[in-house]
Design an enzyme around this catalytic site. Structure first.
Site, PDB file in Angstrom:
ATOM      1  N   GLU A  46       0.836  -1.210   0.000  1.00 54.94           N
ATOM      2  CA  GLU A  46       0.000   0.000   0.000  1.00 54.94           C
ATOM      3  C   GLU A  46       0.863   1.250   0.000  1.00 54.94           C
ATOM      4  O   GLU A  46       1.935   1.261   0.595  1.00 54.94           O
ATOM      5  CB  GLU A  46      -0.821   0.063   1.286  1.00 54.94           C
ATOM      6  N   CYS A  59       3.305   8.540   1.297  1.00 52.76           N
ATOM      7  CA  CYS A  59       3.742   7.621   2.341  1.00 52.76           C
ATOM      8  C   CYS A  59       4.095   6.288   1.679  1.00 52.76           C
ATOM      9  O   CYS A  59       3.254   5.670   1.023  1.00 52.76           O
ATOM     10  CB  CYS A  59       2.600   7.463   3.340  1.00 52.76           C
ATOM     11  N   CYS A  67       5.811  -6.954   7.500  1.00 45.88           N
ATOM     12  CA  CYS A  67       6.882  -6.463   8.378  1.00 45.88           C
ATOM     13  C   CYS A  67       7.211  -7.542   9.403  1.00 45.88           C
ATOM     14  O   CYS A  67       6.313  -8.116  10.002  1.00 45.88           O
ATOM     15  CB  CYS A  67       6.442  -5.182   9.079  1.00 45.88           C
ATOM     16  N   CYS A  70       4.476  -5.400  15.607  1.00 42.18           N
ATOM     17  CA  CYS A  70       3.852  -4.594  16.664  1.00 42.18           C
ATOM     18  C   CYS A  70       2.363  -4.941  16.710  1.00 42.18           C
ATOM     19  O   CYS A  70       1.698  -4.967  15.662  1.00 42.18           O
ATOM     20  CB  CYS A  70       4.036  -3.107  16.388  1.00 42.18           C
ATOM     21  N   CYS A 127      -0.442  -2.820  14.922  1.00 38.14           N
ATOM     22  CA  CYS A 127      -0.196  -2.421  13.530  1.00 38.14           C
ATOM     23  C   CYS A 127      -0.700  -3.507  12.577  1.00 38.14           C
ATOM     24  O   CYS A 127      -0.326  -4.680  12.698  1.00 38.14           O
ATOM     25  CB  CYS A 127       1.305  -2.196  13.340  1.00 38.14           C
ATOM     26  N   GLY A 159       6.290  -1.908   6.500  1.00 35.09           N
ATOM     27  CA  GLY A 159       7.668  -2.366   6.631  1.00 35.09           C
ATOM     28  C   GLY A 159       8.552  -1.464   7.469  1.00 35.09           C
ATOM     29  O   GLY A 159       8.190  -0.340   7.807  1.00 35.09           O
ATOM     30  N   GLU A 160       9.713  -2.000   7.816  1.00 37.75           N
ATOM     31  CA  GLU A 160      10.699  -1.268   8.605  1.00 37.75           C
ATOM     32  C   GLU A 160      11.861  -0.905   7.661  1.00 37.75           C
ATOM     33  O   GLU A 160      12.636  -1.780   7.255  1.00 37.75           O
ATOM     34  CB  GLU A 160      11.163  -2.143   9.782  1.00 37.75           C
ATOM     35  N   SER A 164      10.925   6.732   8.922  1.00 36.57           N
ATOM     36  CA  SER A 164      10.399   6.371  10.237  1.00 36.57           C
ATOM     37  C   SER A 164      10.902   4.977  10.604  1.00 36.57           C
ATOM     38  O   SER A 164      10.803   4.042   9.809  1.00 36.57           O
ATOM     39  CB  SER A 164       8.868   6.382  10.189  1.00 36.57           C
ATOM     40  N   SER A 224       9.487   5.721  16.125  1.00 37.38           N
ATOM     41  CA  SER A 224       8.189   5.335  16.683  1.00 37.38           C
ATOM     42  C   SER A 224       8.424   4.871  18.110  1.00 37.38           C
ATOM     43  O   SER A 224       8.831   3.738  18.336  1.00 37.38           O
ATOM     44  CB  SER A 224       7.575   4.212  15.841  1.00 37.38           C
ATOM     45  N   HIS A 271       6.252   5.487  21.299  1.00 34.17           N
ATOM     46  CA  HIS A 271       4.993   4.966  21.871  1.00 34.17           C
ATOM     47  C   HIS A 271       5.006   4.667  23.367  1.00 34.17           C
ATOM     48  O   HIS A 271       3.947   4.441  23.951  1.00 34.17           O
ATOM     49  CB  HIS A 271       4.512   3.708  21.138  1.00 34.17           C
ATOM     50  N   CYS A 325      -1.256   2.154   8.542  1.00 25.80           N
ATOM     51  CA  CYS A 325      -0.275   1.248   7.957  1.00 25.80           C
ATOM     52  C   CYS A 325      -0.808  -0.180   7.747  1.00 25.80           C
ATOM     53  O   CYS A 325      -1.149  -0.867   8.697  1.00 25.80           O
ATOM     54  CB  CYS A 325       0.869   1.295   8.953  1.00 25.80           C
TER      55      CYS A 325
END
Ligand code: SAH
Ligand code: SF4
Length: 361
Positions: A104, A117, A124, A128, A131, A174-175, A206, A229, A231, A348
């Site tokens: 996406e 974005c 990923c 998390c 997510c 993804g990271e 990010s 990130s 949190h 995400c």
């Protein structure tokens, strides 16, 4: 005329032009018996005129256009589903890749900015619990071209509307630091004045806190921005929200952040998703202020986007504002991110996700 070795005997497997570095593009053109300057023209067609077909490249000789079409291809992403938010300010596209996987990307319109974005991985591996991408598991890394093509797709769309893409954020699926080589190659293509030519300071990466990635970015000495990130401001809570915290606990992460600021002089953005009754009390805000004290930074508060997979909910507006006030009182620069495209599941990985339930530890 010499043909690149990897093309011989494998006509079906074409070179993905957008995967190539500039020197690799030059080598391809040279290998097709053409002068070097044809690479500059090809790059201009791809990245500046946003050509998606060799036929458009009318200052290239017909023979070269034909050869390029034989041995290489431009587009590998196919838009499958597109949705606009009701206010038309956010547009999300689900692309399929040649191997059938989907990713996406999101286009967000602001007053003076048009921000895309980007995704860097299919799924990923971090997982998390809040997510949607994390819930979908991990399939594979994206190639540089698959990252770049997301940008070109929206740049074309904006161009047709008389607008220009102004900002990029690596905040999709993804990271980015777990696919650093491809991500950096894509950034090079996107900032290279001979290609897309976007200013590096208009790009933000990010990360969930992958420390070797933060160090690698610092070493690049580029103007690309960094968002973390976070949190949570204590290890117990952060381990619940971000599994990677076990590998890089807050002390290590914050050490890397301090080094990053020292080396680059750049301010870090900390993303903090506010989750109802979990990390959103005034004492959490004070703890956060303590953790960030003395660091050149900015906090971005985002009420959690609800997902189908997770029972957690975003904090109500008054709680968000109280959290913000507490940080301001402690002298921490902070903004609240406006909810974007909630009605189109702009969070995400949400459009793509179809399954799963919330499981914490
Ligand atoms: N993997 C990277 C970049 C992609 S995620 C990272 O984690 O930073 C981009 C941002 O979306 C992160 O800040 C992430 O925490 C946030 N995010 C993911 N799911 C969300 C949700 N349901 N609500 C609010 N923010 C979310
Ligand atoms: Fe991966 Fe980022 Fe989602 Fe965590 S928030 S699962 S790191 S994409």
């Amino acid at each position: 005329m010499r043909t690149p070795d990897h093309l011989e005997g494998d006509a079906a497997r074409k070179v993905a032009l957008l995967d190539l570095t500039y020197p690799e593009l030059e080598n391809l053109v040279l290998s097709l018996g053409q002068p070097r300057y044809r690479a500059a023209q090809t790059a201009e067609w791809l990245y500046k005129h946003l050509a998606s077909d060799f036929k458009e490249m009318h200052n290239l000789p017909l023979a070269l256009r034909d050869r390029l079409a034989e041995v290489s291809e431009i587009e590998r992403l196919t838009p499958r589903e597109e949705i606009n938010s009701q206010d038309r300010l956010t547009r999300k596209v689900l692309f399929s890749l040649p191997d059938g996987h989907t990713i996406e990307s999101v286009l967000m319109h602001y007053k003076r900015r048009h921000t895309v974005c980007l995704s860097t991985q299919v799924g990923c591996p971090i997982g998390c619990p809040f997510c949607a991408t994390g819930h979908s598991g991990f399939e594979r890394d994206l190639s540089p071209g698959e990252i770049v093509e997301q940008v070109l797709y929206f740049a074309r769309e904006l161009h047709e509307a008389g607008q220009r893409l102004t900002n990029l954020v690596f905040m999709g699926m993804g990271e980015p630091f777990l696919n650093w080589e491809a991500t950096w190659k894509a950034i090079c293509a996107l900032t290279d004045p001979r290609r897309f030519g976007l200013g590096a300071r208009h790009i933000t990466i990010s990360t969930v806190g992958f420390v070797p990635g933060i160090e690698a970015l610092a070493q690049k000495k580029s103007q690309v921005g960094l968002a973390i990130s976070l949190h949570a401001a204590n290890d117990n809570l952060r381990e619940t929200l971000v599994p990677l915290n076990r590998r890089y606990p807050l002390e290590v992460l914050m050490g890397a952040c301090q080094d990053y600021v020292k080396q680059t002089g750049r301010r870090i953005t900390f993303e903090y998703a506010l989750i109802e009754r979990l990390n959103d009390s005034p004492s959490h805000a004070q703890e956060l202020a303590g953790l960030l004290s003395g660091l050149l930074c900015h906090v971005n508060l985002i009420p959690l986007n609800p997902t189908a997979e997770c029972a957690w909910r975003g904090s109500p507006k008054d709680v968000v504002l109280a959290f913000q006030r507490e940080l301001l009182k402690e002298g921490v620069p902070v903004t609240v991110r406006i909810d974007r495209g909630l009605d189109i599941q702009a969070g995400c990985g949400q459009l793509r996700s179809r399954r799963g339930t919330c499981q914490v530890k």
